[in-house]
Every structure is written in C-alpha cells, then in structure tokens.
Design an enzyme around this catalytic site. Structure first.
Site, mmCIF file in Angstrom:
data_model
loop_
_atom_site.group_PDB
_atom_site.id
_atom_site.type_symbol
_atom_site.label_atom_id
_atom_site.label_comp_id
_atom_site.label_asym_id
_atom_site.label_seq_id
_atom_site.Cartn_x
_atom_site.Cartn_y
_atom_site.Cartn_z
ATOM 1 N N ARG A 72 0.837 -1.198 0.000
ATOM 2 C CA ARG A 72 0.000 0.000 0.000
ATOM 3 C C ARG A 72 0.876 1.254 0.000
ATOM 4 N NH1 ARG A 72 -4.843 0.686 -1.584
ATOM 5 N NH2 ARG A 72 -5.532 -1.089 -0.298
ATOM 6 N N ARG A 94 1.756 -6.145 -10.405
ATOM 7 C CA ARG A 94 2.073 -5.549 -9.098
ATOM 8 C C ARG A 94 2.292 -6.593 -8.003
ATOM 9 N NH1 ARG A 94 -3.154 -3.083 -6.158
ATOM 10 N NH2 ARG A 94 -4.535 -4.880 -6.330
ATOM 11 N N HIS A 163 0.324 3.832 -10.539
ATOM 12 C CA HIS A 163 -0.668 4.190 -9.506
ATOM 13 C C HIS A 163 0.025 4.984 -8.386
ATOM 14 C CE1 HIS A 163 -3.745 3.708 -6.471
ATOM 15 N NE2 HIS A 163 -4.404 2.760 -7.116
ATOM 16 N N ASP A 206 -12.798 9.242 -6.229
ATOM 17 C CA ASP A 206 -12.258 8.187 -7.086
ATOM 18 C C ASP A 206 -12.727 8.483 -8.503
ATOM 19 O OD1 ASP A 206 -11.219 5.937 -8.225
ATOM 20 O OD2 ASP A 206 -12.246 4.504 -6.913
ATOM 21 N N GLU A 265 -2.632 9.296 -11.066
ATOM 22 C CA GLU A 265 -2.134 8.119 -11.771
ATOM 23 C C GLU A 265 -2.115 8.319 -13.282
ATOM 24 O OE1 GLU A 265 -4.492 4.771 -10.437
ATOM 25 O OE2 GLU A 265 -4.981 5.849 -8.594
#
Length: 291
Positions: A72, A94, A163, A206, A265
């Site tokens: 994270r 990832r 990201h 978001d 991002e």
C-alpha cells in the site's frame, strides 16, 4: 517503513544496494542527490526523496510486505489491466517478481531498470507473451517509464496505470489542477460528470479524468511546495483519496492516513491499447517538486 531493518544482501555500487525486508528484495538507492527504494516484488517504487526535500511518495505506515499482495503506497504497477476488468484486480504485474536488469549512476543521479516476462503463472491468468521493462531515473526529479512489448505471434490489448501515491501535508489544504473537466465517477458507478478547473477534497474521491492535460499540478500548501506530474502514453488520469470510512476498512492503512496522501495516476483506461507482434508502448510519469 523502518530503513534500519533492511538487511543488506549485496552492494552493487556506491549508491545501489540489494537489501531484504520481510522476505522481499528491495533495491536501495542512497546517492548525494536522492534516496529511494524499489521492491522487486511488483516492480514497485516504495519511496523517493530528493536530498533536502520531504518524501515525495507516500508509503502507508501499515503497509503489508506480503508476496501475495501489492504494497500500500509507492507506485504500484497496474498491468495488463486497470481496476476490476479481470481478476486479480489491477492485474498481476504488481504482485509478480521482477528482475533487476541494469543500474547506472553518475554524479547526476541513478537509473535502475527491472524486467518482467511471461511465464507459466502469468499464462494461467493472461494467455499472452510479453516483455515489460520499467525504468526509474532518479535525481532531484523522478521519471518512471513502463515499456510493454508484444513478444507473441498474435496481437493483444492491455490497459494499466502507474498508480502513484503522493505524500502531502493535509488533504484538506491541497488543490489539483490540470486534470481536465470530464471524468467518470467511480463512487457513482462510473457516472459521467463534469467538474471545475480546480479539484479540492472533502469526501471520498475516485475519478477517471478522460481528457487530462499533460501536466497535472498538486498544490501542497502546508508543505509549501508544488508537485508537477507530467504523464505520457496515457489516455486518462485517475485521482483517488479513500477518505476516512474506507481507510478504516483497509487493514494496511491507518484510520487517519488518508489525510496525508493523494493518488494521481498515469492511466491507460478506455480505449485499451492494442499491440501487434513486435510492437511496444511506453507509459510514463515524471515527477518534479517546485518551491
């Protein structure tokens, strides 16, 4: 993350060392111009700090270093898809093990490149042959470029993102410009919306901005700095902050950690990019701090 807990495995040069943290290999850079860390798990930049500057990249204090999941914070690599287009969410890059392919340094900075190629595990998820190279160019500024090459005999399509989590002083006191007006609101099931020239935050955000300018600016007022994020090879920019309720529900984020981070991002969203055999595409983000 406590850098004192890193166990050195191999010193590759004066500035570049291979270390280990909870079973994960990390390339640690300590250079007169910059300090940084790159995890081979995920090809994932964990921290970036120009000398004399505060951390530019945010890493959760509760980050879990687990080979089955993404860390994270930092700059996770979402590939070969973005979001929940398929399983696992944000693709397999990832959570895959990347390979250190090269490192170079001089008085001006450090360059580190990692590679990821298809293998039996990736074929079980995504049945295509590929070669990915991610390159980190680091000094007072940071440039991250992900080049994807189709090494198959058939065309394939992909999406993805770099990201990036940015370290900020206070989410209540920042503003973002350059993201454009039109966006898809993921908190409203992807509803098409139109916003203003300046984005501020007071709730979960978001958004997939579909017509971003090449450079997006984060005004980090309380840190008395501006972060310039210049993206290339993208067709969208995602801006995300989970706010408190979602942070509380995330085991790898502290309840109030949403206050000190925001994601901007470099994203390939819709349409996806199709590569013919032998073709390549580069997605990049360049990060610079101004005072």
């Amino acid at each position: 993350m406590d850098l004192r807990q890193l166990s050195t495995i191999n010193a590759l040069s004066d500035a570049v060392t291979v270390c280990e943290y909870q079973g994960i290999k990390i390339i640690r850079i300590i250079h007169p111009m910059v300090e940084a860390g790159i995890s081979l798990h995920g090809g994932h930049l964990l921290w970036f700090k120009p000398v004399g500057e505060k951390d530019v990249i945010w890493l959760s204090d509760n980050a879990e270093f687990d080979l089955t999941k993404a860390v994270r914070g930092g700059i996770p690599v979402c590939w070969p898809w973005f979001g929940k287009a398929a399983a696992p969410s944000h693709g397999f890059a990832r959570t895959s093990e990347w390979v250190l392919s090269q490192h170079r340094e001089n008085e001006n900075g450090v360059i580190v490149s990692l590679t990821l190629e298809d293998n039996q595990q990736t074929h079980e998820i995504w049945p295509h042959k590929f070669h990915n190279q991610i390159t980190f160019e680091m000094n007072a500024e940071l440039n991250v470029s992900l080049t994807s090459t189709n090494t198959d005999t058939q065309p394939w399509s992909f999406s993805g993102a770099l990201h990036t989590y940015f370290n900020i002083a206070n989410i209540n006191d920042i503003s973002i410009t350059g993201m454009g007006h039109d966006y898809l609101d993921s908190t409203q099931a992807g509803k098409v919306c139109r916003g203003s020239d300046v984005l501020t935050f007071n709730t979960e955000t978001d958004r997939v901005y579909t017509q971003p300018q090449p450079t997006i600016t984060i005004n980090d007022q309380d840190n008395q700095r501006t972060i310039l994020v210049t993206n290339q090879g993208n067709n969208a920019a995602v801006i995300w902050n989970p706010w408190q309720e979602l942070s509380i529900n995330m085991g790898d984020m502290a309840n109030n950690s949403f206050e000190t981070m925001v994601c901007v991002e470099s994203t390939i969203h819709t349409p996806t990019i199709e590569l013919q055999p032998g073709q390549a595409h580069t997605l990049s983000t360049h990060i610079a701090v101004q005072r």
